[in-house]
Motif scaffolding. Structure first.
Motif, PDB file in Angstrom:
ATOM      1  N   ASP A   1     -10.153  -5.947 -10.258  1.00 19.74           N
ATOM      2  CA  ASP A   1      -9.318  -7.237 -10.113  1.00 19.74           C
ATOM      3  C   ASP A   1      -8.654  -7.740  -8.904  1.00 19.74           C
ATOM      4  N   GLN A   2      -8.624  -6.840  -7.916  1.00 19.87           N
ATOM      5  CA  GLN A   2      -7.787  -7.238  -6.868  1.00 19.87           C
ATOM      6  C   GLN A   2      -8.964  -7.692  -5.764  1.00 19.87           C
ATOM      7  N   ARG A   3      -9.041  -8.996  -5.774  1.00 17.39           N
ATOM      8  CA  ARG A   3     -10.068  -9.685  -5.114  1.00 17.39           C
ATOM      9  C   ARG A   3     -10.122  -9.230  -3.563  1.00 17.39           C
ATOM     10  N   GLU A   4      -8.595  -9.000  -2.923  1.00 19.27           N
ATOM     11  CA  GLU A   4      -8.968  -8.696  -1.531  1.00 19.27           C
ATOM     12  C   GLU A   4      -9.335  -7.060  -1.314  1.00 19.27           C
ATOM     13  N   ARG A   5      -9.741  -6.442  -2.424  1.00 17.58           N
ATOM     14  CA  ARG A   5     -10.330  -5.280  -2.013  1.00 17.58           C
ATOM     15  C   ARG A   5     -11.761  -5.071  -1.984  1.00 17.58           C
ATOM     16  N   GLY A   6     -12.481  -6.191  -2.328  1.00 20.21           N
ATOM     17  CA  GLY A   6     -14.059  -6.285  -2.110  1.00 20.21           C
ATOM     18  C   GLY A   6     -14.757  -5.427  -2.922  1.00 20.21           C
ATOM     19  N   PHE A   7     -14.377  -4.988  -4.198  1.00 19.88           N
ATOM     20  CA  PHE A   7     -15.189  -4.393  -5.121  1.00 19.88           C
ATOM     21  C   PHE A   7     -16.057  -5.212  -5.755  1.00 19.88           C
ATOM     22  N   ALA A   8     -15.541  -6.502  -5.983  1.00 21.37           N
ATOM     23  CA  ALA A   8     -16.482  -7.240  -7.122  1.00 21.37           C
ATOM     24  C   ALA A   8     -17.199  -8.415  -6.421  1.00 21.37           C
ATOM     25  N   TYR A   9     -18.538  -8.599  -6.763  1.00 23.78           N
ATOM     26  CA  TYR A   9     -19.517  -9.407  -6.195  1.00 23.78           C
ATOM     27  C   TYR A   9     -19.249 -10.953  -6.690  1.00 23.78           C
ATOM     28  N   SER A  10     -18.351 -10.732  -7.909  1.00 25.43           N
ATOM     29  CA  SER A  10     -17.999 -12.354  -8.545  1.00 25.43           C
ATOM     30  C   SER A  10     -16.809 -12.989  -7.601  1.00 25.43           C
ATOM     31  N   TYR A  11     -15.984 -12.436  -6.768  1.00 31.20           N
ATOM     32  CA  TYR A  11     -15.123 -13.031  -5.864  1.00 31.20           C
ATOM     33  C   TYR A  11     -15.567 -12.943  -4.338  1.00 31.20           C
ATOM     34  N   ASP A  12     -15.071 -13.912  -3.492  1.00 27.08           N
ATOM     35  CA  ASP A  12     -15.388 -13.941  -1.958  1.00 27.08           C
ATOM     36  C   ASP A  12     -13.977 -13.190  -1.435  1.00 27.08           C
ATOM     37  N   ALA A  13     -14.386 -12.129  -0.916  1.00 24.39           N
ATOM     38  CA  ALA A  13     -13.357 -11.294  -0.281  1.00 24.39           C
ATOM     39  C   ALA A  13     -13.793 -10.362   0.961  1.00 24.39           C
ATOM     40  N   PRO A  14     -12.980  -9.585   1.769  1.00 23.60           N
ATOM     41  CA  PRO A  14     -13.537  -9.010   2.780  1.00 23.60           C
ATOM     42  C   PRO A  14     -14.144  -7.649   2.281  1.00 23.60           C
ATOM     43  N   LEU A  15     -15.354  -7.524   2.955  1.00 21.44           N
ATOM     44  CA  LEU A  15     -16.292  -6.325   2.517  1.00 21.44           C
ATOM     45  C   LEU A  15     -15.350  -5.097   2.877  1.00 21.44           C
ATOM     46  N   ASP A  16     -14.635  -4.455   1.854  1.00 24.21           N
ATOM     47  CA  ASP A  16     -13.798  -3.374   2.149  1.00 24.21           C
ATOM     48  C   ASP A  16     -14.221  -2.168   1.285  1.00 24.21           C
ATOM     49  N   MET A  17     -13.980  -2.251   0.027  1.00 21.73           N
ATOM     50  CA  MET A  17     -14.428  -1.189  -1.119  1.00 21.73           C
ATOM     51  C   MET A  17     -14.008   0.180  -1.034  1.00 21.73           C
ATOM     52  N   ARG A  18     -12.633   0.122  -0.304  1.00 26.25           N
ATOM     53  CA  ARG A  18     -12.283   1.725  -0.075  1.00 26.25           C
ATOM     54  C   ARG A  18     -11.563   2.013  -1.190  1.00 26.25           C
ATOM     55  N   MET A  19     -11.690   3.108  -2.108  1.00 24.22           N
ATOM     56  CA  MET A  19     -10.629   3.305  -3.003  1.00 24.22           C
ATOM     57  C   MET A  19      -9.444   4.000  -2.380  1.00 24.22           C
ATOM     58  N   ASP A  20      -9.416   4.704  -1.103  1.00 21.91           N
ATOM     59  CA  ASP A  20      -8.290   5.055  -0.496  1.00 21.91           C
ATOM     60  C   ASP A  20      -8.178   4.110   0.386  1.00 21.91           C
ATOM     61  N   SER A  21      -6.925   3.199   0.407  1.00 26.27           N
ATOM     62  CA  SER A  21      -6.880   2.060   1.546  1.00 26.27           C
ATOM     63  C   SER A  21      -6.488   2.615   2.841  1.00 26.27           C
TER      64      SER A  21
ATOM     65  N   ILE B   1     -20.262   3.752  -3.692  1.00 22.98           N
ATOM     66  CA  ILE B   1     -20.320   5.210  -3.920  1.00 22.98           C
ATOM     67  C   ILE B   1     -20.618   5.671  -2.271  1.00 22.98           C
ATOM     68  N   GLU B   2     -21.446   4.958  -1.357  1.00 24.41           N
ATOM     69  CA  GLU B   2     -21.316   5.489  -0.021  1.00 24.41           C
ATOM     70  C   GLU B   2     -20.101   5.167   0.756  1.00 24.41           C
ATOM     71  N   VAL B   3     -19.234   4.359   0.726  1.00 24.08           N
ATOM     72  CA  VAL B   3     -17.957   4.159   1.392  1.00 24.08           C
ATOM     73  C   VAL B   3     -16.963   5.345   0.838  1.00 24.08           C
ATOM     74  N   ASN B   4     -16.889   5.585  -0.388  1.00 22.22           N
ATOM     75  CA  ASN B   4     -16.120   6.476  -0.949  1.00 22.22           C
ATOM     76  C   ASN B   4     -16.485   8.003  -1.287  1.00 22.22           C
ATOM     77  N   GLU B   5     -17.873   8.155  -0.832  1.00 23.83           N
ATOM     78  CA  GLU B   5     -18.557   9.324  -0.942  1.00 23.83           C
ATOM     79  C   GLU B   5     -18.436   9.868  -2.610  1.00 23.83           C
ATOM     80  N   GLU B   6     -18.547   9.207  -3.303  1.00 21.86           N
ATOM     81  CA  GLU B   6     -18.159   9.338  -4.630  1.00 21.86           C
ATOM     82  C   GLU B   6     -18.967  10.432  -5.472  1.00 21.86           C
ATOM     83  N   LEU B   7     -20.484  10.400  -5.143  1.00 20.85           N
ATOM     84  CA  LEU B   7     -21.387  11.335  -5.780  1.00 20.85           C
ATOM     85  C   LEU B   7     -21.316  12.773  -5.085  1.00 20.85           C
TER      86      LEU B   7
END
Length: 333
Positions: A117-137, A219-225
């Motif tokens: 829900d926080q657009r600036e974190r870049g997880f959602a494809y429905s918002y235009d935001a920086p390409l971030d996606m880090r779970m740990d900022s 998944i790649e950015v955060n090495e989730e799997l």
């Protein structure tokens, strides 16, 4: 605009069922539970309220989650113990806090509502935001680094393996061609590239055409799997005999890892044809759920993001072997 309290931002998934599954392991005074995915603290709060003598270790890699959940759970100071780390380091978090075995561990896997829900974190494809996606900022690598730095072959691999994307090759090629003109910086730019690469007739077969690409990058950015493959055995090793591990996953890749780890522990290791099952060959786990359990229609109405949740749970019935890993950071509640 001021940030709303965490309790107003998030509806915990399958809350009552999780509590029901963990309750037999948390009945004794001084029981220790681990919320391996603190998020905004919904499950943690319910555990602390339901079990008034419980000690709760709350793990999350996201500093913002710790800030929000810490404010929400401040009234439980003395019983709430937040730790900034990834959930594959549960044994170290317990040891650092002076606890031995845990009595229960809960995983609520995947990206959190806070992050989506926080657009600036870049997880959602429905918002235009920086390409971030880090779970740990505080982590160094972002989705922008992956999109602009990986080779076409590497992009194709992660889209295929982590996103299960049918058009991985076309999307990877399109990304490389687009970034040759100028680096991709925002989610909106990436969505444009994906839309152009995916055939029109396939654009809405699995929802938004960029859904699987964004999943793969996250998944790649955060090495989730990779972290999850270490985390489930670490959690199982951390619970006492009679202790329970409950895991909710939201896509097949996560669920497969959980299912396989649980199944290994619930299966005898006796060699095929061995005449007697020795004690060390006996299963270490008992599976508590039949297949996966899913949210009720009412829960999905209240929280549509819960629709894909799949829950599995096990109980430890024999002692575990210990594993160790370094590097945890404790937060004061």
């Amino acid at each position: 605009m001021a940030q709303r309290p965490a309790e107003q931002l998030h509806v915990p998934v399958l809350l009552e069922r999780c509590l029901e599954l963990m309750a037999p392991a948390l009945a004794e005074d001084g029981a220790v539970a681990v919320d391996a995915t603190l998020g905004m603290g919904g499950h943690s709060e319910a555990l602390l309220r339901r079990f008034p003598r419980l000690q709760l270790v709350a793990v999350d890699r996201d500093p913002q989650a710790h800030a929000l959940a810490g404010a929400r759970l401040a009234r439980f100071a003395g019983r709430f113990h937040p730790v900034h780390t990834t959930y594959d380091r549960i044994p170290e978090a317990l040891a650092e806090l002076g606890f031995g075995d845990a009595d229960a561990v809960l995983f609520d896997l995947g990206v959190s509502s806070l992050q989506l829900d926080q657009r600036e974190r870049g997880f959602a494809y429905s918002y235009d935001a920086p390409l971030d996606m880090r779970m740990d900022s505080t982590a160094p690598r972002t989705a922008e680094d992956v999109v602009n730095g990986y080779s076409e072959a590497e992009l194709r691999r992660i889209l295929r393996d982590w996103g299960e994307e049918r058009f991985a090759a076309r999307i990877a090629r399109a990304v490389v061609e687009r970034r040759a003109q100028a680096p991709l910086r925002t989610t909106g730019e990436l969505v444009e590239v994906v839309r152009a690469a995916v055939p029109q007739g396939a654009q809405h077969r699995k929802g938004h055409p960029a859904k699987q690409t964004f999943q793969a990058l996250r998944i790649e950015v955060n090495e989730e799997l990779d972290v999850l493959r270490r985390a489930i055995p670490a959690a199982l090793d951390s619970v006492r005999v009679g202790g329970r591990v409950v895991a909710m996953s939201y896509h097949s890749l996560e669920d497969r890892i959980v299912k396989q780890a649980f199944a290994r522990g619930a299966t005898s290791t006796a060699p095929k044809g061995f005449p007697v099952e020795l004690e060390e060959h006996k299963p270490t786990l008992r599976i508590l759920t039949r297949g996966t359990e899913t949210p009720t229609p009412r829960e999905i109405d209240e929280n549509p993001r819960a629709a894909s949740a799949r829950l599995r749970a096990v109980e430890r019935i024999r002692p575990a072997i210990r594993h160790t890993a370094p590097n945890t950071t404790r937060y004061e509640a």
